[in-house]
Every structure is written in C-alpha cells, then in structure tokens.
Design a protein around this motif. Structure first.
Motif, PDB file in Angstrom:
ATOM      1  N   PHE A 419       0.827  -1.202   0.000  1.00  0.00           N
ATOM      2  CA  PHE A 419       0.000   0.000   0.000  1.00  0.00           C
ATOM      3  C   PHE A 419       0.868   1.261   0.000  1.00  0.00           C
ATOM      4  O   PHE A 419       0.545   2.243  -0.658  1.00  0.00           O
ATOM      5  CB  PHE A 419      -0.935   0.021   1.212  1.00  0.00           C
ATOM      6  N   GLY A 420       1.978   1.203   0.726  1.00  0.00           N
ATOM      7  CA  GLY A 420       2.883   2.341   0.743  1.00  0.00           C
ATOM      8  C   GLY A 420       3.426   2.641  -0.640  1.00  0.00           C
ATOM      9  O   GLY A 420       3.533   3.809  -1.040  1.00  0.00           O
ATOM     10  N   ARG A 421       3.768   1.577  -1.384  1.00  0.00           N
ATOM     11  CA  ARG A 421       4.286   1.791  -2.745  1.00  0.00           C
ATOM     12  C   ARG A 421       3.198   2.344  -3.657  1.00  0.00           C
ATOM     13  O   ARG A 421       3.449   3.231  -4.492  1.00  0.00           O
ATOM     14  CB  ARG A 421       4.841   0.481  -3.293  1.00  0.00           C
ATOM     15  N   PHE A 422       1.960   1.848  -3.503  1.00  0.00           N
ATOM     16  CA  PHE A 422       0.841   2.358  -4.298  1.00  0.00           C
ATOM     17  C   PHE A 422       0.571   3.825  -3.943  1.00  0.00           C
ATOM     18  O   PHE A 422       0.372   4.677  -4.831  1.00  0.00           O
ATOM     19  CB  PHE A 422      -0.408   1.516  -4.039  1.00  0.00           C
ATOM     20  N   TYR A 423       0.598   4.125  -2.665  1.00  0.00           N
ATOM     21  CA  TYR A 423       0.337   5.490  -2.198  1.00  0.00           C
ATOM     22  C   TYR A 423       1.351   6.463  -2.794  1.00  0.00           C
ATOM     23  O   TYR A 423       0.992   7.535  -3.305  1.00  0.00           O
ATOM     24  CB  TYR A 423       0.386   5.509  -0.670  1.00  0.00           C
ATOM     25  N   MET A 424       2.629   6.114  -2.750  1.00  0.00           N
ATOM     26  CA  MET A 424       3.654   7.005  -3.277  1.00  0.00           C
ATOM     27  C   MET A 424       3.565   7.154  -4.786  1.00  0.00           C
ATOM     28  O   MET A 424       3.816   8.240  -5.333  1.00  0.00           O
ATOM     29  CB  MET A 424       5.039   6.516  -2.874  1.00  0.00           C
ATOM     30  N   ALA A 425       3.193   6.081  -5.471  1.00  0.00           N
ATOM     31  CA  ALA A 425       3.030   6.169  -6.921  1.00  0.00           C
ATOM     32  C   ALA A 425       1.919   7.147  -7.288  1.00  0.00           C
ATOM     33  O   ALA A 425       1.998   7.848  -8.302  1.00  0.00           O
ATOM     34  CB  ALA A 425       2.733   4.788  -7.500  1.00  0.00           C
ATOM     35  N   MET A 426       0.908   7.235  -6.434  1.00  0.00           N
ATOM     36  CA  MET A 426      -0.226   8.118  -6.701  1.00  0.00           C
ATOM     37  C   MET A 426       0.117   9.592  -6.448  1.00  0.00           C
ATOM     38  O   MET A 426      -0.338  10.470  -7.175  1.00  0.00           O
ATOM     39  CB  MET A 426      -1.429   7.706  -5.833  1.00  0.00           C
ATOM     40  N   ILE A 427       0.926   9.847  -5.416  1.00  0.00           N
ATOM     41  CA  ILE A 427       1.133  11.246  -5.028  1.00  0.00           C
ATOM     42  C   ILE A 427       2.485  11.813  -5.460  1.00  0.00           C
ATOM     43  O   ILE A 427       2.710  13.018  -5.351  1.00  0.00           O
ATOM     44  CB  ILE A 427       0.982  11.425  -3.504  1.00  0.00           C
ATOM     45  N   ASP A 428       3.391  10.979  -5.932  1.00  0.00           N
ATOM     46  CA  ASP A 428       4.764  11.419  -6.170  1.00  0.00           C
ATOM     47  C   ASP A 428       4.843  12.615  -7.110  1.00  0.00           C
ATOM     48  O   ASP A 428       5.504  13.617  -6.817  1.00  0.00           O
ATOM     49  CB  ASP A 428       5.586  10.253  -6.728  1.00  0.00           C
ATOM     50  N   SER A 429       4.156  12.559  -8.230  1.00  0.00           N
ATOM     51  CA  SER A 429       4.257  13.636  -9.218  1.00  0.00           C
ATOM     52  C   SER A 429       3.677  14.936  -8.669  1.00  0.00           C
ATOM     53  O   SER A 429       4.288  16.004  -8.793  1.00  0.00           O
ATOM     54  CB  SER A 429       3.528  13.233 -10.500  1.00  0.00           C
ATOM     55  N   ALA A 430       2.492  14.877  -8.052  1.00  0.00           N
ATOM     56  CA  ALA A 430       1.864  16.075  -7.507  1.00  0.00           C
ATOM     57  C   ALA A 430       2.693  16.664  -6.381  1.00  0.00           C
ATOM     58  O   ALA A 430       2.825  17.889  -6.261  1.00  0.00           O
ATOM     59  CB  ALA A 430       0.453  15.750  -7.015  1.00  0.00           C
ATOM     60  N   HIS A 431       3.286  15.783  -5.581  1.00  0.00           N
ATOM     61  CA  HIS A 431       4.108  16.255  -4.471  1.00  0.00           C
ATOM     62  C   HIS A 431       5.330  17.009  -4.989  1.00  0.00           C
ATOM     63  O   HIS A 431       5.666  18.100  -4.508  1.00  0.00           O
ATOM     64  CB  HIS A 431       4.546  15.070  -3.614  1.00  0.00           C
ATOM     65  N   ARG A 432       6.003  16.453  -5.971  1.00  0.00           N
ATOM     66  CA  ARG A 432       7.232  17.035  -6.481  1.00  0.00           C
ATOM     67  C   ARG A 432       6.964  18.296  -7.302  1.00  0.00           C
ATOM     68  O   ARG A 432       7.714  19.271  -7.215  1.00  0.00           O
ATOM     69  CB  ARG A 432       7.979  15.998  -7.323  1.00  0.00           C
ATOM     70  N   ARG A 433       5.879  18.297  -8.086  1.00  0.00           N
ATOM     71  CA  ARG A 433       5.640  19.411  -9.008  1.00  0.00           C
ATOM     72  C   ARG A 433       4.807  20.537  -8.400  1.00  0.00           C
ATOM     73  O   ARG A 433       4.886  21.673  -8.874  1.00  0.00           O
ATOM     74  CB  ARG A 433       4.951  18.889 -10.269  1.00  0.00           C
ATOM     75  N   TYR A 434       3.983  20.223  -7.395  1.00  0.00           N
ATOM     76  CA  TYR A 434       3.130  21.280  -6.855  1.00  0.00           C
ATOM     77  C   TYR A 434       3.287  21.475  -5.351  1.00  0.00           C
ATOM     78  O   TYR A 434       3.579  22.580  -4.889  1.00  0.00           O
ATOM     79  CB  TYR A 434       1.656  20.997  -7.166  1.00  0.00           C
ATOM     80  N   VAL A 435       3.117  20.405  -4.567  1.00  0.00           N
ATOM     81  CA  VAL A 435       3.043  20.567  -3.114  1.00  0.00           C
ATOM     82  C   VAL A 435       4.328  21.165  -2.546  1.00  0.00           C
ATOM     83  O   VAL A 435       4.305  22.197  -1.855  1.00  0.00           O
ATOM     84  CB  VAL A 435       2.728  19.221  -2.432  1.00  0.00           C
ATOM     85  N   ALA A 436       5.466  20.535  -2.828  1.00  0.00           N
ATOM     86  CA  ALA A 436       6.726  21.018  -2.260  1.00  0.00           C
ATOM     87  C   ALA A 436       7.089  22.421  -2.751  1.00  0.00           C
ATOM     88  O   ALA A 436       7.438  23.287  -1.940  1.00  0.00           O
ATOM     89  CB  ALA A 436       7.850  20.024  -2.565  1.00  0.00           C
TER      90      ALA A 436
END
Length: 462
Positions: A419-436
């Motif tokens: 689940f952790g790997r699925f969770y990160m796959a879902m949020i990784d792009s948004a986290h890197r490009r927008y959130v941070a």
C-alpha cells in the motif's frame, strides 16, 4: 420666496462660510448608486465596523479607528469609519478639521452645520440658529464633506426607516485645534477615538424640530433637480426598495491574499547532494528536492539560522490554500485506514508535533539540526513514521560566496508495504511538481516579509 436651481455638469457642490475666518463647509456629490444600494452598503459596512478591534459605540455614532498617526514619519493624520443611524446624532464639534467620504442610505441624509463660536454663543445664544444651514443629500449617493475645526454639525436620515450614512473620515492633523488637556493627552499618546475628540453642544442650544425646519435648506441632486417630479419619484422608489437590499444570504466575511513572488525554483527526483537527509534514511525508495534561489539584496537576514527559523514559521503561518485543500481531501480518504493525518503537507507536517525533546529556534520540533560555525549554513531534519511508510524531510539554508542564498526542501520516503508503494506512486508527481514548490515559496515569502506576516483588523498605530 421661490427657490432657485443651479445646473452643473460636474460634481454638484455647495460651500458655506465659517466664523472667524475658519475653514468653510464644503459638500460635494460624486455619484448616485443603484436603487437601494445605500442601505445595503451602510448595513454591510456597519456590521464589519462592529467586528473591528478598535470599534466603539458612543454618542449615537458607532465608529472605529482604522489607522493612527505615524509621528515618527512626520504624519499626524488618522483614519476613522463611522455610522449615523436613522435617529441621527446630537450636534457636536471637533477641534481639528475633518474630511470624509460617505454613502447615504436609501432615504438620503440631511447634514446640518452651524458656524457659531463660543464667544458668539455667550454673547447671543440665538446666533447658533442664525448661522445654522441644512444640506440635503439624495438617496444612495456617494458624497464628500469637508469643514474646519470648531464647526458644529449634526447628521440625520431623511426617513426613520433608513440609516443616514456610512463614512470614512480623515483627520488630517489629530493634534490640531484647541482641545481639553485630557483629549490632547490621548491624541499625543496616539490613543484617541471619535468620542474623546468630540464636544457635544449644550442642550440649551439644541433647536426644536419646528425651529430646525425653518432654517435655510440647500438640496443637492444628480440627474434631476430636487423639486422635480422625476426626483420625487426616484426618492420614493429608493426609499421603498432600500430595506429589501439590506438582507444577504451570504455570510459576513472578507479575504486578504498575498501574491507569491516568482522566486526561481528547481525541482528534481533526487536527494540533496549534501546534508543530513541521506544518512537519516539510507534505504529510502522515493526522493525529491525543491530548491529556491534568492539573489543578493532579496533578504535582510545576515545568518542562515535566523532565515531558517523564519521559513519554518512560514510553513506554519502561511501555507498555500490549495495544499490545505488537498490535505483535507487526503485526510478524509485515509481516515478509515487509521493513517496519520495533518493539515500541513507531509514534508513539513511534523512541525505540528507535540514532541519537544529537540527544538530549533526555541520552538520548532525537529528530529535533528545543524548550523555551521559561521552560521552560513543551517539545516533541520523533520519526519514521522506511519503504518505504510517512513518519511524524512530536510529544510536547508545555504549562504553562497557569490551572494546568492540557496533554500532547499528535500524529502526521502521508505515504503513499508504494497500500500505504501501504491500510495507514493499516486502522489509522487503532484508532491514534487506542486506541493513542495508551493510550500517552499509561501514559507520564503513569509520569511522575507515579516511586516506583512500578521494580518488583522487592528488599527495601524505607531
């Protein structure tokens, strides 16, 4: 004796002379608003004024001090708002000159001015009535008023079912004129308000309604002369419909938004080349780094640790609204899974931790911190563990030799299950490009503009 009408293609205005060579009374119509708009605007502004920290309700003239004097800059002016309701207020005067811009209610307002001095009143009390003049303002109008210190005045509505006006009043010199020792002490302490700067006319001089109606009247109007049928129909329509526009289904609220400067930001899918992050979580599976660059002169800070502390404060006090909405959605989705929740984005969410075993800057909970001997480089390590992953984040400030300042927000995540790997796959792009990037920009904006950090309705006193 029949009246006379003067036509103007500009702003209709009148000027009344004052006693002893003082400043005259000037009243000018600016514009007529939509039908019933006056009542609606007075009602809205009155409610907002009531919530102001400097609100005071006295002398039938609720008011708020919106801005005080800035004597250290040679500015003795101040700014107030005030409301006059349907019942009007008593005749009164102020020591200093006044200028205000106002909106009349949907029945219009009557402004009354008398130029009698104390000596004239003492010699002949009837001088007050002889100097009294009335100026009638039409409904739903924007207008300006200016008069000198010592001018007696009273404002009232043309109908008991409507407020008279809402005004923004500029005291060009809060210290001007002859005032009592108590009032001057308050003014010099930058603590005055409208009641403390007001002298009320002794009741013995108040005119009766019959006497008042017999005093000279000047009427200002726009589009149609006041005595005309068209003007009378306009007044009746606005008086009838004004109360209907006072009611609003929208909650009373306002917003202040700061535009984030376009600081240069670079994002990458790797850990920072230097710092504590790699050693803190050596077996991380996901990495990202966001770096923001400041050029010489963009910051007043002279030490990395001081700038870093202000940036951490910015993460807490100036978060992006969009990230907050994403976190609220994320928290609802993962709540049934008993995962960790936070209103802040995950790179800095541990700043809300209650663990105070290690703090930076005296108040920010961190896992670790480093500041070099010259205080040219400072870094903190943040992070938390959850059921599906462990994350560590670093916030680092580096003063470079060329005068630039590099500020980085790095994250490293170790997933613990599928689940952790699925969770990160879902949020990784948004986290890197927008959130941070959004979190870092807003935090740096806060750090570079401390004078704008605390937004409130408090008066600006200096």
């Amino acid at each position: 004796m029949p009246g006379s009408t003067r036509t103007s293609r500009s702003f209709p205005s009148i000027q009344l002379p004052a006693h002893d060579g003082g400043g005259p009374v000037e009243v000018t119509l600016i514009a007529q608003l939509g039908i019933g708009a006056g009542d609606a605007l007075v009602s809205d502004a009155s409610q907002r004024q009531r919530h102001h920290p400097a609100f005071i309700d006295a002398l039938d003239e609720p008011s708020a001090r919106l801005g005080g004097m800035h004597l250290q800059h040679g500015d003795p002016s101040s700014l107030y708002s005030f409301v006059v309701g349907a019942g009007g207020h008593p005749f009164h005067r102020h020591a200093g000159p006044r200028m205000f811009t106002a909106i009349a209610g949907s029945a219009g307002a009557e402004l009354r001015f008398a130029s009698a001095s104390d000596q004239q009143l003492a010699d002949d009390p009837s001088h007050f009535l002889r100097s009294l003049r009335r100026v009638r303002i039409p409904p739903d109008c924007l207008f300006t008023v200016r008069f000198g210190g010592g001018t007696w005045h009273q404002f009232a509505s043309n109908s008991p079912a409507h407020p008279a006006l809402f005004a923004l009043s500029c005291h060009s010199n809060e210290l001007a004129g002859a005032m009592s020792a108590q009032a001057r002490a308050l003014a010099q302490a930058n603590a005055a308000d409208i009641p403390s700067l007001t002298d009320v006319l002794p009741a013995a001089h108040w005119p009766s309604a019959t006497t008042l109606a017999a005093t000279p009247l000047l009427q200002l109007s726009l589009q149609a002369a006041a005595p005309s049928l068209r003007a009378r129909l306009c007044v009746q329509t606005r008086t009838l419909l004004g109360p209907l526009r006072r009611f609003s289904l929208e909650p009373l609220r306002g917003f202040v938004e700061r535009a984030t400067p376009a600081y240069p930001v670079c994002s990458s899918a790797s850990s920072p080349p230097a710092g504590m992050l790699a050693s803190a979580l050596p077996h991380g599976h996901y990495n990202d780094t966001t770096t923001l660059t400041l050029h010489g002169g963009q910051t007043r800070h002279r030490s990395a640790s001081a700038l870093l502390a202000d940036i951490l404060d910015g993460f807490l006090r100036n978060p992006p609204a969009g990230v907050g909405r994403l976190m609220a959605l994320r928290n609802r989705l993962v709540a049934p899974l008993r995962l960790r929740t936070s209103p802040l984005g995950c790179p800095v969410s541990s700043l809300l931790s209650t663990d105070r075993s290690r703090v930076f800057g005296g108040r920010f909970p961190v896992l670790d911190a480093q500041v070099d001997a010259e205080d040219r480089c400072a870094e903190v390590l943040l992070g938390a563990d959850d059921r599906h992953l462990r994350f560590r984040s670093s916030v680092r400030v580096q003063f470079c030799e060329d005068g630039q300042v590099q500020i980085s927000l790095g994250s490293r995540v170790q997933t613990l299950n599928a689940f952790g790997r699925f969770y990160m796959a879902m949020i990784d792009s948004a986290h890197r490009r927008y959130v941070a990037p959004a979190l870092l920009r807003r935090a740096v904006e806060h750090a570079l503009a401390p004078e704008l950090a605390a937004w409130s309705g408090a008066p600006a006193h200096s």
